[in-house]
Write a protein that holds these residues in place. Structure first.
Motif, short mmCIF file in Angstrom:
data_model
loop_
_atom_site.label_atom_id
_atom_site.label_comp_id
_atom_site.label_asym_id
_atom_site.label_seq_id
_atom_site.Cartn_x
_atom_site.Cartn_y
_atom_site.Cartn_z
N SER A 208 -15.86 26.04 28.26
CA SER A 208 -16.34 27.17 29.05
C SER A 208 -15.30 28.29 29.08
N PHE A 209 -14.03 27.93 29.17
CA PHE A 209 -12.96 28.94 29.20
C PHE A 209 -12.84 29.66 27.86
N TYR A 210 -12.90 28.93 26.75
CA TYR A 210 -12.77 29.56 25.44
C TYR A 210 -13.95 30.49 25.13
N LYS A 211 -15.13 30.18 25.66
CA LYS A 211 -16.31 31.02 25.41
C LYS A 211 -16.34 32.26 26.31
N GLY A 212 -15.54 32.24 27.38
CA GLY A 212 -15.59 33.33 28.35
C GLY A 212 -14.87 34.59 27.91
N GLN A 213 -14.97 35.61 28.77
CA GLN A 213 -14.36 36.90 28.48
C GLN A 213 -12.84 36.88 28.65
N ARG B 51 -18.28 28.04 18.32
CA ARG B 51 -18.24 28.78 19.57
C ARG B 51 -17.84 27.84 20.70
N GLY B 52 -16.83 28.21 21.43
CA GLY B 52 -16.28 27.35 22.48
C GLY B 52 -15.03 26.63 22.05
N SER B 53 -14.64 26.80 20.76
CA SER B 53 -13.38 26.23 20.30
C SER B 53 -12.25 27.22 20.59
N ALA B 54 -11.05 26.93 20.12
CA ALA B 54 -9.89 27.77 20.43
C ALA B 54 -9.72 28.92 19.44
N ILE B 55 -10.78 29.28 18.69
CA ILE B 55 -10.70 30.41 17.77
C ILE B 55 -10.50 31.70 18.56
N CYS B 56 -9.52 32.50 18.12
CA CYS B 56 -9.21 33.76 18.80
C CYS B 56 -9.71 34.93 17.97
N THR B 57 -10.44 35.84 18.61
CA THR B 57 -10.97 37.02 17.90
C THR B 57 -10.28 38.31 18.36
N ARG B 58 -9.31 38.20 19.24
CA ARG B 58 -8.55 39.38 19.70
C ARG B 58 -7.23 39.44 18.95
N HIS B 59 -7.06 40.48 18.15
CA HIS B 59 -5.87 40.61 17.31
C HIS B 59 -5.22 41.99 17.51
N ASP B 60 -3.97 42.08 17.11
CA ASP B 60 -3.25 43.35 17.15
C ASP B 60 -2.29 43.40 15.97
N ILE B 61 -2.00 44.61 15.52
CA ILE B 61 -1.08 44.81 14.41
C ILE B 61 0.33 45.01 14.97
N VAL B 62 1.27 44.28 14.43
CA VAL B 62 2.66 44.37 14.90
C VAL B 62 3.58 44.62 13.71
N THR C 31 -1.18 39.53 14.99
CA THR C 31 -0.90 38.54 16.02
C THR C 31 -2.12 38.33 16.89
N ASN C 32 -2.25 37.13 17.44
CA ASN C 32 -3.34 36.82 18.35
C ASN C 32 -2.96 37.24 19.77
N LEU C 33 -3.94 37.78 20.50
CA LEU C 33 -3.71 38.21 21.87
C LEU C 33 -4.30 37.23 22.89
N CYS C 34 -4.81 36.10 22.39
CA CYS C 34 -5.41 35.11 23.29
C CYS C 34 -4.32 34.21 23.85
N ASN C 35 -4.38 33.97 25.16
CA ASN C 35 -3.39 33.12 25.82
C ASN C 35 -4.06 31.86 26.37
N LEU C 36 -3.48 30.73 26.03
CA LEU C 36 -4.01 29.47 26.52
C LEU C 36 -3.61 29.27 27.98
N GLY C 37 -4.59 28.95 28.83
CA GLY C 37 -4.31 28.78 30.25
C GLY C 37 -3.60 27.47 30.54
#
Length: 367
Positions: free
Chosen positions: A126-131, A145-156, A168-174
């Protein structure tokens, strides 16, 4: 294709030594008469459910205080009921063998184990699928969908002058998800250890509850060439206890396999030519003394006639095409006769070999 088949098709062989005189009379026995009635699908399913499929019956042992238990019905015995899908326990399946019972026991334990692991992962999914984690994982579909795949990226920048860049990924594991993952891993190890212990205890109980001849049999693996008299073995092992059976297995495997192969071929031929008219002679020699039709033709003549159809019907042509292709294991009569002649030679050779080298005992079973 037709020309090729005509060239490749084997000719009807002239039976040579097809039925040697030296063969024992039971070598030609094709089994019980074949039912010539038209197949009925409902009757076939009834026979399958009442005779073939595994069934059980409730048995109360004489003098037992347990009140009875469900046991597997012997094959071919009428009555009983099918094993229920949802209420049958591994204990009820012990008569199918220890391996079958343990398989379903392990399946049950693993289902419970992975169900509990799934409950631990429900919050993480539920957390991985959320906003909060990855904006709802846009573009991720299906089971991912619902796995730890991250779709938020940034160029560094990868160097001070930013000549080399990366992503780099901008997703943070809780912290909650990390704790749940760690807890689930520990729980999985504990449950697998419990499964192993339960398996050992259940296998011991199942093995002790099912008594077979193996529990009371002694097997001799290296008997001497002349040690084929069961009375001698019975006398020897009687000094250690009561002996009920003595089985002497001989190294006649090729002969037994050839005899079984011959019976299977004969069954196929009989299905094509019919059961015939059994002989009334007291010294009936099986199929060799059976006749067909009002003319009382013998077996060899009948199989030759069967391979020749003067005015084939549409059904005969369709059946002939299926046999040429070999679908469902169907073969023309010529091939069955060739196979019969070949297997007869095997049997005759095995019988001739016994004149020079008799079958020797390979194993002795004392029960």
């Amino acid at each position: 294709f037709g020309s090729f088949w005509f060239w490749w098709r084997p000719k009807m062989p002239t039976p040579k030594n097809v039925f040697p005189v030296e063969l024992p009379s039971d070598a030609g026995y094709p089994g019980l008469p074949i039912n010539d009635n038209v197949p009925v699908l409902k009757t076939a399913f009834t026979f399958f459910n009442e005779q073939i499929r595994p069934r059980r019956e409730f048995v109360v042992d004489e003098g037992s205080d347990k009140g009875g238990e469900w046991r597997k019905l012997e094959f071919g015995k009428e009555g009983g009921e099918l094993f229920p899908v949802w209420t049958t326990t591994p204990w009820d399946l012990r008569e199918f063998g220890l391996g079958v019972a343990m398989y379903f026991q392990t399946l049950q334990l693993l289902c419970v184990t992975f169900f509990l692991c799934g409950l631990f992962q429900a919050q993480a999914i539920s957390f991985y699928k959320g906003q909060q984690y990855s904006d709802g994982q846009p573009g991720v579909t299906g089971l991912l969908r619902g796995s730890a795949i991250c779709t938020r990226h940034d160029i560094v920048c990868l160097d001070p002058d930013c000549n080399s860049v990366g992503q780099t990924n901008l997703c943070n594991l809780g912290q909650v998800q990390a704790n749940l993952d760690f807890t689930m891993t520990i729980l999985l190890l504990i449950l697998l250890a419990i499964v192993s212990m339960v398996q050992n205890n259940v296998s011991a109980s199942l093995d002790e509850s099912l008594q077979t001849a193996q529990d009371y049999s002694v097997m001799v693996l290296d008997p001497g060439e002349n040690d084929s008299n069961p009375d001698d073995w019975q006398q020897f092992f009687s000094q250690f206890g009561h002996v009920t059976f003595v089985t002497v297995a001989k190294d006649n495997g090729p002969l037994v396999k050839a005899m079984a192969e011959r019976r299977a071929i004969m069954r196929e031929i009989i299905m094509m030519i019919g059961n015939g008219n059994p002989s009334t002679d007291p010294d009936d020699d099986g199929v060799l003394d059976t006749t067909w039709g009002d003319d009382n033709i013998n077996f060899s003549t009948k199989i030759r006639e069967e391979s020749k159809i003067d005015n084939p019907t549409k059904k005969d042509k369709t059946r002939g095409l299926i046999m040429k292709i070999g679908v469902f294991g169907m073969k023309p009569m010529a091939k069955w006769v060739s196979a019969l002649a070949a297997v007869n030679e095997k049997i005759q050779k095995a019988l001739n070999d016994t004149q020079e080298k008799p079958f020797l005992p390979s194993k002795i079973f004392i029960t």
